[in-house]
Scaffold this motif. Structure first.
Motif, mmCIF file in Angstrom:
data_model
loop_
_atom_site.group_PDB
_atom_site.id
_atom_site.type_symbol
_atom_site.label_atom_id
_atom_site.label_comp_id
_atom_site.label_asym_id
_atom_site.label_seq_id
_atom_site.Cartn_x
_atom_site.Cartn_y
_atom_site.Cartn_z
ATOM 1 N N SER A 58 2.703 -7.303 8.720
ATOM 2 C CA SER A 58 2.716 -5.979 8.089
ATOM 3 C C SER A 58 1.955 -4.974 8.948
ATOM 4 N N PHE A 59 2.344 -3.703 8.783
ATOM 5 C CA PHE A 59 1.660 -2.618 9.490
ATOM 6 C C PHE A 59 0.615 -2.003 8.566
ATOM 7 N N GLY A 60 -0.509 -1.619 9.134
ATOM 8 C CA GLY A 60 -1.520 -0.912 8.362
ATOM 9 C C GLY A 60 -2.068 -1.729 7.212
ATOM 10 N N LEU A 111 0.722 4.147 1.053
ATOM 11 C CA LEU A 111 0.754 4.926 2.290
ATOM 12 C C LEU A 111 1.571 4.235 3.385
ATOM 13 N N TRP A 112 1.814 2.939 3.225
ATOM 14 C CA TRP A 112 2.500 2.178 4.267
ATOM 15 C C TRP A 112 3.810 1.555 3.759
ATOM 16 N N THR A 113 4.281 2.002 2.606
ATOM 17 C CA THR A 113 5.487 1.413 2.004
ATOM 18 C C THR A 113 6.706 1.529 2.909
ATOM 19 N N SER A 114 6.903 2.680 3.524
ATOM 20 C CA SER A 114 8.087 2.894 4.354
ATOM 21 C C SER A 114 8.130 1.956 5.561
ATOM 22 N N PHE A 115 6.970 1.451 5.966
ATOM 23 C CA PHE A 115 6.919 0.521 7.098
ATOM 24 C C PHE A 115 7.057 -0.939 6.654
ATOM 25 N N ASN A 116 6.624 -1.232 5.425
ATOM 26 C CA ASN A 116 6.463 -2.632 5.012
ATOM 27 C C ASN A 116 7.391 -3.089 3.891
ATOM 28 N N ASP A 145 0.871 -1.177 0.000
ATOM 29 C CA ASP A 145 0.000 0.000 0.000
ATOM 30 C C ASP A 145 0.910 1.230 0.000
ATOM 31 N N ARG A 150 3.587 -6.978 3.391
ATOM 32 C CA ARG A 150 4.992 -6.683 3.637
ATOM 33 C C ARG A 150 5.827 -7.354 2.543
#
Length: 329
Positions: free
Chosen positions: A57-59, A29-34, A27, A63
């Motif tokens: 994965s977050f959000g 919006l959540w690339t930097s986390f996953n 996603d 991941r």
């Protein structure tokens, strides 16, 4: 299982496949986390990647953990094999492990067998050999279709001749044509290709043709153009070896009395039997013995280059010797 293994020499095609995979999994919006990449020079990259892929994965989205240019499929110590065996079967459904490398995975290796057992996709991205013109034209037509560019048959052949097996260049040139022809339903013809796509390099097949006719001057000039265009020396040699092997097979089949073009094409591993007539014309002036004599020279050249000898001087010497063979000297 959420595991992907990509390998091959076509770096650009692998890049596109990785991008498509990440677009599907992540996603924005959540690339930097996953999304995590592990380079081969990072300490304990494999262990860190396996630990990371086990993290939910977050959000939104999934991941993606990418082991870049990994050597895991060529060499895998026992402790890493144990980690693989323990981790791969229990990776969460929404986490994805991607491994990429240039070299073909060693099928004898336990790590390779384990990855093949659990991988959703185990895929090769090879470069098309420069002498396989039918496949190059087919690749041009496939890219044109994917970008919505219409080509005439001759235009596709000219593009294939101009860009060779450089997939990145092919996409760049095709994107140029797409922009140029936006709003038009007419297929792109040779006149447009000649204006927009400049074939600034001699190709290795032209070098093979010059050697075949014994034209030393033309062969050396073509070689110089190739080297000035930064064409890898080993790639030039690979093309020469492939072309001379093809000519040798065609000549052997002719000498044996075979007239069936399909049979000759099958023996020479040529996809289009219609090419056989032209190949027969090309080898008319050469004997089987001459063609056989070229192969040890090409093998010596390949070995010399792999041992680190100067590219240009080594190839020039062998090109002159090959021309002498072709002239019967």
């Amino acid at each position: 299982m959420p595991i992907y293994v990509y390998w091959g020499e076509d770096d650009f095609a692998i890049e596109k496949a990785v991008t498509a995979l990440s677009d599907r999994i992540l996603d924005p919006l959540w690339t930097s986390f996953n999304y995590t990449c592990f380079l081969p020079d990072q300490a304990d990259a494999v262990v860190q990647a396996l630990n990371q892929v086990m993290t939910p994965s977050f959000g939104a989205g999934g991941r993606l953990v990418w082991l870049v240019n990994t050597t895991l499929c060529q060499h895998c110590p026992d402790h890493l094999l144990a980690e693989l065996t323990r981790t791969l079967p229990v990776i969460p459904d929404n986490s994805f492990l991607l491994l990429t490398c240039r070299n073909k995975p060693d099928e004898r290796l336990k790590a390779t067998k384990t990855l093949k057992q659990f991988a959703s996709e185990f895929r090769e991205f090879p470069l098309i050999p420069p002498w396989k013109t039918e496949l190059l034209v087919q690749a041009v037509n496939q890219v044109a279709q994917s970008l919505g560019v219409k080509l005439t048959t001759m235009a596709a052949e000219l593009i294939a001749e101009s860009v060779g097996n450089d997939t990145r260049l092919l996409y760049n040139e095709m994107e140029k044509l797409r922009l140029y022809t936006a709003g038009s339903n007419q297929p792109v013809d040779v006149a447009i290709i000649t204006k927009l796509i400049r074939n600034t390099t001699q190709n290795s097949l032209q070098l093979a043709a010059a050697i075949r006719t014994g034209d030393t001057g033309k062969a050396l000039t073509t070689l110089s153009d190739l080297m000035n265009a930064s064409e890898p020396a080993l790639r030039i040699v690979a093309t020469l070896i492939g072309q001379f092997r093809t000519w040798l097979w065609v000549k052997i089949m002719m000498e044996s009395g075979e007239r069936n073009q399909d049979a000759i094409a099958k023996a020479a591993e040529i996809g289009n039997p219609k090419r056989i007539y032209f190949l027969q014309q090309e080898v008319k002036s050469l004997s089987v013995e001459q063609l056989i004599s070229t192969l040890p020279l090409l093998l010596e050249l390949e070995v010399s280059l792999k041992q680190g000898y100067s590219d240009i001087a080594t190839i020039q010497t062998k090109v002159i010797e090959l021309c002498q063979v072709a002239r019967g000297n």
